[in-house]
Design a protein around this motif. Structure first.
Motif, PDB file in Angstrom:
ATOM      1  N   ALA A 366       0.830  -1.211   0.000  1.00  8.15           N
ATOM      2  CA  ALA A 366       0.000   0.000   0.000  1.00  8.15           C
ATOM      3  C   ALA A 366       0.866   1.264   0.000  1.00  8.15           C
ATOM      4  N   ASP A 367       1.980   1.228   0.744  1.00  9.74           N
ATOM      5  CA  ASP A 367       2.863   2.399   0.797  1.00  9.74           C
ATOM      6  C   ASP A 367       3.588   2.595  -0.529  1.00  9.74           C
ATOM      7  N   ILE A 368       4.008   1.494  -1.151  1.00 12.34           N
ATOM      8  CA  ILE A 368       4.672   1.620  -2.451  1.00 12.34           C
ATOM      9  C   ILE A 368       3.687   2.157  -3.484  1.00 12.34           C
ATOM     10  N   GLN A 369       2.461   1.673  -3.426  1.00 10.13           N
ATOM     11  CA  GLN A 369       1.443   2.169  -4.354  1.00 10.13           C
ATOM     12  C   GLN A 369       1.199   3.660  -4.138  1.00 10.13           C
ATOM     13  N   ARG A 370       1.267   4.098  -2.888  1.00  2.00           N
ATOM     14  CA  ARG A 370       1.091   5.526  -2.582  1.00  2.00           C
ATOM     15  C   ARG A 370       2.221   6.347  -3.223  1.00  2.00           C
ATOM     16  N   ILE A 371       3.456   5.811  -3.169  1.00  2.00           N
ATOM     17  CA  ILE A 371       4.589   6.483  -3.822  1.00  2.00           C
ATOM     18  C   ILE A 371       4.349   6.559  -5.321  1.00  2.00           C
ATOM     19  N   ARG A 372       3.917   5.445  -5.900  1.00  2.00           N
ATOM     20  CA  ARG A 372       3.698   5.407  -7.351  1.00  2.00           C
ATOM     21  C   ARG A 372       2.632   6.414  -7.768  1.00  2.00           C
ATOM     22  N   GLU A 373       1.539   6.451  -7.029  1.00  2.00           N
ATOM     23  CA  GLU A 373       0.451   7.361  -7.392  1.00  2.00           C
ATOM     24  C   GLU A 373       0.892   8.818  -7.261  1.00  2.00           C
ATOM     25  N   ALA A 374       1.697   9.113  -6.231  1.00  2.00           N
ATOM     26  CA  ALA A 374       2.206  10.478  -6.065  1.00  2.00           C
ATOM     27  C   ALA A 374       3.126  10.851  -7.227  1.00  2.00           C
ATOM     28  N   CYS A 375       3.956   9.915  -7.667  1.00  2.00           N
ATOM     29  CA  CYS A 375       4.871  10.178  -8.778  1.00  2.00           C
ATOM     30  C   CYS A 375       4.095  10.358 -10.086  1.00  2.00           C
ATOM     31  N   GLU A 376       3.067   9.540 -10.287  1.00  2.00           N
ATOM     32  CA  GLU A 376       2.247   9.692 -11.495  1.00  2.00           C
ATOM     33  C   GLU A 376       1.524  11.036 -11.503  1.00  2.00           C
ATOM     34  N   GLU A 377       1.041  11.458 -10.318  1.00  2.00           N
ATOM     35  CA  GLU A 377       0.365  12.750 -10.221  1.00  2.00           C
ATOM     36  C   GLU A 377       1.341  13.894 -10.492  1.00  2.00           C
ATOM     37  N   ASP A 391      12.480  11.825  -7.714  1.00  2.00           N
ATOM     38  CA  ASP A 391      13.136  11.438  -6.472  1.00  2.00           C
ATOM     39  C   ASP A 391      12.302  11.881  -5.284  1.00  2.00           C
ATOM     40  N   GLY A 392      12.484  11.222  -4.161  1.00  2.00           N
ATOM     41  CA  GLY A 392      11.739  11.610  -2.978  1.00  2.00           C
ATOM     42  C   GLY A 392      12.197  10.895  -1.727  1.00  2.00           C
ATOM     43  N   PHE A 393      11.475  11.154  -0.627  1.00  2.00           N
ATOM     44  CA  PHE A 393      11.780  10.570   0.677  1.00  2.00           C
ATOM     45  C   PHE A 393      10.484  10.116   1.341  1.00  2.00           C
ATOM     46  N   VAL A 394      10.610   9.073   2.150  1.00  2.00           N
ATOM     47  CA  VAL A 394       9.527   8.681   3.049  1.00  2.00           C
ATOM     48  C   VAL A 394      10.046   8.904   4.462  1.00  2.00           C
ATOM     49  N   SER A 395       9.402   9.788   5.192  1.00  2.00           N
ATOM     50  CA  SER A 395       9.870  10.103   6.544  1.00  2.00           C
ATOM     51  C   SER A 395       9.470   8.982   7.507  1.00  2.00           C
ATOM     52  N   PRO A 396      10.081   8.940   8.696  1.00  2.00           N
ATOM     53  CA  PRO A 396       9.739   7.879   9.664  1.00  2.00           C
ATOM     54  C   PRO A 396       8.253   7.846  10.042  1.00  2.00           C
ATOM     55  N   ASP A 397       7.571   8.995   9.962  1.00  2.00           N
ATOM     56  CA  ASP A 397       6.145   9.012  10.300  1.00  2.00           C
ATOM     57  C   ASP A 397       5.255   8.719   9.090  1.00  2.00           C
ATOM     58  N   GLY A 398       5.889   8.331   7.943  1.00  2.00           N
ATOM     59  CA  GLY A 398       5.120   7.947   6.769  1.00  2.00           C
ATOM     60  C   GLY A 398       4.823   9.080   5.804  1.00  2.00           C
ATOM     61  N   GLN A 399       5.266  10.295   6.127  1.00  2.00           N
ATOM     62  CA  GLN A 399       5.029  11.427   5.227  1.00  2.00           C
ATOM     63  C   GLN A 399       5.865  11.253   3.958  1.00  2.00           C
ATOM     64  N   LEU A 400       5.255  11.526   2.829  1.00  2.00           N
ATOM     65  CA  LEU A 400       5.912  11.365   1.531  1.00  2.00           C
ATOM     66  C   LEU A 400       6.303  12.736   0.987  1.00  2.00           C
ATOM     67  N   TYR A 401       7.594  12.896   0.620  1.00  2.00           N
ATOM     68  CA  TYR A 401       8.081  14.142   0.042  1.00  2.00           C
ATOM     69  C   TYR A 401       8.650  13.845  -1.344  1.00  2.00           C
ATOM     70  N   LEU A 402       8.235  14.626  -2.345  1.00  2.00           N
ATOM     71  CA  LEU A 402       8.795  14.485  -3.686  1.00  2.00           C
ATOM     72  C   LEU A 402       9.721  15.661  -3.962  1.00  2.00           C
ATOM     73  N   ASN A 403      10.768  15.373  -4.723  1.00  2.00           N
ATOM     74  CA  ASN A 403      11.837  16.348  -4.903  1.00  2.00           C
ATOM     75  C   ASN A 403      12.526  16.099  -6.231  1.00  2.00           C
ATOM     76  N   ASP A 404      13.133  17.121  -6.812  1.00  2.00           N
ATOM     77  CA  ASP A 404      14.073  16.996  -7.926  1.00  2.00           C
ATOM     78  C   ASP A 404      13.601  16.117  -9.081  1.00  2.00           C
ATOM     79  N   PRO A 405      12.487  16.426  -9.730  1.00  2.00           N
ATOM     80  CA  PRO A 405      12.164  15.653 -10.935  1.00  2.00           C
ATOM     81  C   PRO A 405      13.185  15.909 -12.035  1.00  2.00           C
ATOM     82  N   ASN A 406      13.537  14.870 -12.766  1.00  2.00           N
ATOM     83  CA  ASN A 406      14.520  14.968 -13.843  1.00  2.00           C
ATOM     84  C   ASN A 406      13.886  14.482 -15.138  1.00  2.00           C
ATOM     85  N   THR A 407      13.974  15.288 -16.186  1.00  2.00           N
ATOM     86  CA  THR A 407      13.408  14.881 -17.467  1.00  2.00           C
ATOM     87  C   THR A 407      14.371  14.023 -18.274  1.00  2.00           C
ATOM     88  N   THR A 408      15.626  13.920 -17.839  1.00  2.00           N
ATOM     89  CA  THR A 408      16.576  12.983 -18.432  1.00  2.00           C
ATOM     90  C   THR A 408      17.248  12.220 -17.302  1.00  2.00           C
TER      91      THR A 408
END
Length: 896
Positions: A366-377, A391-408
Motif C-alpha cells: 500500500a505504501d509503495i502504491q502511494r509512492i507510485r500514485e504520487a509520482c504519477e500525479e 526522487d523523494g523521501f519517506v519520513s519515519p512518520d510515513g510522510q511522503l516528500y517528492l523532490n528533484d524531478p529529472n526529465t533525463t
C-alpha cells in the motif's frame, strides 16, 4: 530509422552523458535503427563523431585532440574550454581530428529522430528541445516547457507548494545577497526557519552536482557549502602555503574537476579576465599570493543563487515514470537508495557498489502504491512526456516528500533508467525501442509534422512486429558472469555489456547465466533481465537465494507487470521468470556457444573450460592448458623468463612460513626485495589487492589481511594499507612478491596494456593480431579497478605515447607488439587476451618491455581500453565480440 544520439554537452555531467550516449549507441536495436552519434562539445559545437571515439573512457581521452594541446609542465587533462578563446579555424582543426562539424541546418538531413542523452543546462532545460522543434526533428522525452521546469529546482519547489504537493520547506540565497549580508546572521535565520541539518543545492545543475548537507551550525562549513553551490572557492595564503608543490597541483586539479570541484574557466576576485587552463591557474595563484592574503575563485558559468532545503530524515527513493501505450503515466517500481554516506552524490550514483539499490523499496504494498500514485500525479502536474525520474523521501512518520524531478535520467547500463524497466521485462534494447516509439507519439500529439510522424510511427510498428518474429532464428549464446572472486562485480559489468552488444544485434540471442558457488561446486543460474540488471554481483546472488527459498516476487511487481502488459507484449513478448538453476548438461541444451565473462577464478583458470569441452560447446578465450598457466602469475613469469623475456624478480610468500615465524618471514622477503616492492595475489584478477609495499608495517598489514582466517577485513591492517571504501581483499594461502619496476635511467618510461585477437589463416595456422597498446595513467600508486574498467574514472591514452615523432613512436610500438606476440606464442594464448607491461625507452632508442601479467579473459566493460585499441584496428566492439565467438566455433570445429 536514423537515430541521432546527442551526448556530451557543456554541463558538469557531460561525462555521464558521454557514457550514456555510448550505452544508447550500443543498445539500439540494429534490426530497427541506425545510430548517428552527435557529440556536443563544451563550446556547443555539434560533431558527427567518428565511431571509434565513442569507446574512449572519458571525453578528455580524445577531445581536445592531443595535437591541439598547448605544451605544459604538468600532465593534466583538460576540456576544450581550457584552451581559451579559439578562432574558427582552430575549432575546425580540433573537430576535424575526431569527426566532422555539423551545421544546424544539416541535422534534419542526418537523422529521422533525435535521442537526447544530454544532461543539465543545454540538455534538460528546453533549449535543445526548442532547436529540434524549430528544425522539425522529433526527439525523445519531454517538450520545451516541462524540460524548462525540470531543470529549475526553485521553480519546481514553488509549483509543488502551489499545487499542494508535500515537499521539504526551502529558502533561496542569491549571490548578490550572499556578497552583501552577514553570513552568521544568514545561517542563524536558516537554522531557525528550516532547522538543522540543511541541504544546499545548485538549483540549475544535475541532481548530484553542487550538493552539500550541513549537519551543524558551523559558519566555516556553511560558507564552504554555499560556495560549493555557487561554484566558488575562497583560498587564503596560509592555506596555499601549507601545501607542497605536488599538493598544490593536486589541489588545482581537484578544484577544476567539473564533477566535484568548480570547473574552468574561473575569474579571480572581481576581475573580468578569465583563467582557462589549470597550469595557468597554478602559476597565477603562486604569483598572487606573494602579496594577497585571500583570493576568491568563481566559475564564469556558476550559479546566481543557492537553494536551501530542510533536511528530510527518511528513506530515499527514485522512481521512473513512463507513458503507457495510451499516453497515461505509469510508475515503475521505485528503488530505495541505501547509502554509505548521507549525500547521494556523483560517485555514489554512478560507481557500482557505493550505494545499494533495492527495487522495489522495502515497504508494504500500500505504501509503495502511494509512492507510485504520487509520482504519477507529479508527472501530470509538470506536464512531463514519455519518461521522467522522480526522487523523494519517506519520513519515519510515513510522510511522503517528492523532490528533484529529472526529465533525463542517467543511462549507464545499471542506472535506475534500465534497472526499473527490467522489472517489467524490458531489456535495454527493448526499452529504447519503446521510448523512441512513445516519443514519436508524444511529438505527433503535440502537432509536430503530423503527416511525416504518422508515417514514421507506422513504419516502426511494422518493423517491431517483424523483428519479434525473427528472434527465434538467432544464435543462442550463454553469457556467463559473476563468480565469487573479488572481481565479481566487474565480471557482471563485463557480462552485461556483452549481453547488450549481442541482444541489439540481428545475429545473436544472448542468455544471461550467473555463476556462483565455490571451487568445489560451480552453480549456474539462468537470470531474467530484471535480476541481471541488479546493481552488482552480491545483489544478484541475494535475488537468486530469495527465489530458491521459495519467496514469491513482491506483489507490487506483479501489479506493475500487469499494468505494463500492453508495453511488454509488444516489445518483450514474454513475462518475467524467476532465476533458476541449471546443470552443465542443461547449459549444453539451451546454448549453441558460450561467452565466459568471468575474471580470476573460476573462468580464467581452465576449470570452466573443462566442463564446456565435455559438452562440445564453443567458448571464448584460451584453452584449458593455457588458462591454467596464465591464472598463476608466478608460473606465467617463470615461463616467460625461461623463454628469454623480461619480467620482474619474483617469488611466492607462503602462509605456513608466516605462521611458523613471522619475523623470519618478513626478514627473508626484505633481504631479497628492497622497499618499495609489489605484493599481490598470484591467482586472482589483475587489480585485486595489488599494493606497493613501502615499509615493514605495510608488509605486516598485507600479510595479516591476505592470510586472515575470518572473512571480514581486519580494521587495523586495512587502515595501514589505506584500503578504499568497500575495497575487497581476498584470503589466500600464499601471495606473490615482485620487485617494483622502475625507470632505471630510461629516457622514457610508461605502463601499457595491450590487447590481441587470434584467428586461423587459410592454412589453418594460428594468426595473432596485436593491437596498438594503451598507455595507462594511475592516480594512485597502482591502477585501481575503477580506473581500469569504469566509465569516466581512468585515463588511458591510445595509442601509447612512446615518442613525440610519429615515425619513432611507430618503430617503438612495433617492437613492443613483437614482444607481446612472443608472449602469446610462449603461453599458447588463443582467442583474445590483454597483456600488461612496462616499457623503457633508452637514450639510444633501445626498447625494453617488462611483462607484468597476462589476462586470458580481459575485462569487457564499456569503458575498458581494449575497445579503444580494437577501434583503432577498425573493429567496432560488436565486431570484436563477433570475431571472438567465431574463433571459438572454428576452434571447436578443428577439435571435432
Amino acid at each position: 530509422m536514423r537515430i541521432g544520439i546527442f551526448f556530451g554537452g557543456p554541463s558538469r555531467e557531460r561525462e555521464i552523458s558521454f557514457a550514456g550516449g555510448r550505452t544508447v549507441f550500443d543498445n539500439l536495436d540494429k534490426g530497427l535503427f541506425q545510430p548517428v552519434p552527435i557529440f556536443v562539445d563544451s563550446l556547443g559545437n555539434f560533431i558527427l563523431l567518428d565511431w571509434q571515439f565513442i569507446y574512449k573512457g572519458t571525453i578528455r581521452d580524445f577531445y581536445p585532440p592531443v595535437e591541439v594541446l598547448p605544451p605544459t609542465l604538468h600532465p593534466v587533462q583538460v576540456y576544450i574550454e581550457s584552451l581559451g578563446p579559439l578562432t574558427h579555424e582552430q575549432e575546425f582543426h580540433a573537430i576535424a581530428k575526431v569527426g566532422r562539424q555539423v551545421q544546424i541546418n544539416e541535422l534534419p538531413l542526418l537523422m529521422d529522430f533525435a535521442f537526447l542523452a544530454l544532461h543539465g543546462p543545454a540538455g534538460e532545460d528546453g533549449s535543445i528541445q526548442g532547436l529540434l522543434e524549430w528544425l522539425g526533428i522529433p526527439y525523445s522525452g519531454s517538450g520545451i516547457l516541462p524540460s524548462a521546469f525540470g531543470i529549475d529546482k526553485v521553480a519546481q519547489k514553488r509549483l509543488l507548494k502551489a499545487t499542494g504537493h508535500p515537499t521539504p520547506d526551502f529558502r533561496t540565497i542569491t549571490a548578490a545577497e550572499w556578497d552583501t549580508t552577514d553570513h552568521a546572521a544568514t545561517l542563524a535565520y536558516l537554522s531557525r526557519e528550516l532547522g538543522l541539518p540543511l541541504v544546499l543545492k545548485a538549483p540549475r545543475q544535475g541532481s548530484s552536482i553542487g550538493v552539500s548537507i550541513l549537519k551543524e551550525a558551523s559558519l566555516e562549513k556553511f560558507e564552504a557549502a554555499v560556495e560549493r553551490s555557487l561554484f566558488r572557492k575562497t583560498l587564503t595564503r596560509a592555506e596555499w602555503r601549507r601545501l607542497g608543490e605536488k599538493d598544490q597541483l593536486t589541489w588545482v586539479q581537484h578544484l577544476t574537476d567539473i564533477r566535484e570541484g568548480i570547473g574552468l574557466p574561473v575569474v579571480l576576485n572581481d576581475e573580468t579576465a578569465p583563467i582557462y587552463h589549470p597550469e595557468t591557474l597554478l602559476f597565477t595563484l603562486n604569483e598572487r599570493f606573494e602579496t594577497a592574503e585571500e583570493i576568491r575563485l568563481t566559475n564564469v558559468d556558476g550559479e546566481t543563487q543557492v537553494l536551501v532545503e530542510a533536511f528530510v530524515a527518511g528513506r530515499e527513493f527514485s522512481c521512473i515514470v513512463v507513458e503507457d501505450q495510451n499516453g497515461q503515466p505509469l510508475a515503475l517500481p521505485p528503488t530505495e537508495i541505501v547509502k554509505g554516506t548521507e549525500v547521494f552524490d556523483y560517485r555514489s550514483k554512478y560507481l557500482p557498489g557505493l550505494a545499494r539499490k533495492v527495487t522495489p523499496i522495502d515497504l508494504p504494498e500500500a505504501d509503495i502504491q502511494r509512492i507510485r500514485e504520487a509520482c504519477e500525479e507529479m508527472f501530470r502536474t509538470f506536464g512531463f512526456q514519455v519518461y521522467a525520474r522522480l526522487d523523494g523521501f519517506v519520513s519515519p512518520d510515513g510522510q511522503l516528500y517528492l523532490n528533484d524531478p529529472n526529465t533525463t535520467s542517467g543511462m549507464l547500463p545499471a542506472s535506475f533508467f534500465f534497472h526499473q524497466a527490467a522489472e517489467i521485462g524490458l531489456n535495454p534494447s527493448q526499452f529504447l525501442t519503446f521510448l523512441i516509439r512513445t516519443s514519436l507519439a508524444a511529438r505527433h500529439r503535440g502537432g509536430l509534422r503530423p503527416i511525416k510522424l504518422q508515417q514514421l510511427l507506422a513504419q516502426l510498428d511494422t518493423a517491431v512486429a517483424s523483428r519479434k518474429n525473427a528472434d527465434t532464428e538467432r544464435i543462442r549464446v550463454a553469457v556467463i558472469m559473476g563468480g565469487y572472486s573479488s572481481e565479481r562485480h566487474i565480471s557482471v559489468e563485463s557480462g552485461r555489456n556483452i549481453y547488450e552488444k549481442l541482444a541489439s544485434s540481428v545475429k545473436y540471442a544472448p542468455v544471461p547465466v550467473f555463476l556462483t558457488g565455490s571451487a568445489q561446486e560451480h552453480k549456474l543460474y539462468v537470470l531474467p533481465i530484471n535480476v541481471m540488471l541488479k546493481d552488482n554481483a552480491d545483489d544478484i546472488k541475494e535475488k537468486i537465494e530469495h527465489a530458491e527459498a521459495g519467496h514469491a516476487s513482491h506483489p507490487i511487481l506483479e501489479r506493475i507487470r500487469r499494468e505494463a502488459g500492453g508495453i511488454t507484449s509488444t516489445y518483450a513478448g514474454q513475462g518475467i521468470a524467476a532465476p533458476h538453476r541449471i546443470s552443465f548438461a542443461e547449459l549444453g541444451q539451451m546454448a549453441d556457444e558460450v561467452f565466459i565473462a568471468l575474471h580470476g577464478r573460476p573462468g580464467e583458470d581452465g576449470a570452466l573450460q573443462v566442463e564446456l569441452e565435455k559438452l562440445g560447446l564453443p567458448y571464448n578465450g584460451s584453452g584449458v592448458a593455457s588458462s591454467s598457466v596464465t591464472i598463476n602469475k608466478f608460473e606465467t613469469n617463470k615461463r616467460l623468463r625461461d623463454a628469454g623475456l623480461r619480467v620482474a624478480e619474483h617469488r611466492m610468500a607462503d602462509k605456513l612460513a608466516w605462521q611458523a615465524d613471522p619475523a623470519a618471514f618478513y626478514a627473508e622477503l626484505e633481504a631479497q626485495f628492497p622497499y618499495p616492492f609489489i605484493a599481490k595475489p598470484a591467482d586472482d584478477g589483475c587489480s585485486s589487492a595489488v599494493k606497493k609495499i613501502k615499509t615493514r608495517a605495510e608488509l605486516e598489514a598485507f600479510a595479516e589481511l591476505i592470510f586472515r582466517e575470518q572473512e571480514d577485513l581486519l580494521p587495523a591492517p586495512a587502515e595501514v594499507l589505506h584500503l578504499g571504501f568497500k575495497e575487497e581483499f581476498p584470503q589466500k594461502d600464499a601471495f606473490l612478491v615482485e620487485t617494483l619496476i622502475s625507470r632505471d635511467g630510461a629516457q622514457h618510461f610508461l605502463e601499457i596494456t595491450g590487447g590481441l585477437l587470434t584467428s586461423y589463416d587459410e592454412d589453418g595456422q594460428l594468426d595473432i593480431e596485436v593491437f596498438e597498446a594503451s598507455e595507462a595513467l594511475a592516480t594512485g600508486e597502482v591502477l585501481s579497478l575503477e580506473e581500469k574498467f569504469l566509465a569516466g574514472e581512468g585515463q588511458n591514452i591510445t595509442p601509447a605515447r612512446y615518442a613525440p615523432a610519429p615515425a619513432e613512436r611507430q618503430r617503438i610500438s612495433n617492437e613492443v607488439k613483437a614482444v607481446l606476440r612472443r608472449v602469446a606464442e610462449v603461453l599458447d594464448i588463443q582467442g583474445y587476451a590483454r597483456i600488461d607491461a612496462f616499457v623503457r625507452v633508452r637514450a639510444g632508442g633501445a626498447v625494453e618491455v617488462l611483462i607484468i601479467e597476462v589476462n586470458s579473459l580481459p575485462g569487457m566493460t564499456p569503458a575498458t581500453c581494449i575497445f579503444h585499441q580494437t577501434a583503432l584496428a577498425g573493429y567496432t566492439p560488436y565486431q570484436f565480440v563477433d570475431r571472438i565467438l567465431e574463433f571459438g566455433k572454428q576452434r571447436q570445429a578443428k577439435i571435432g
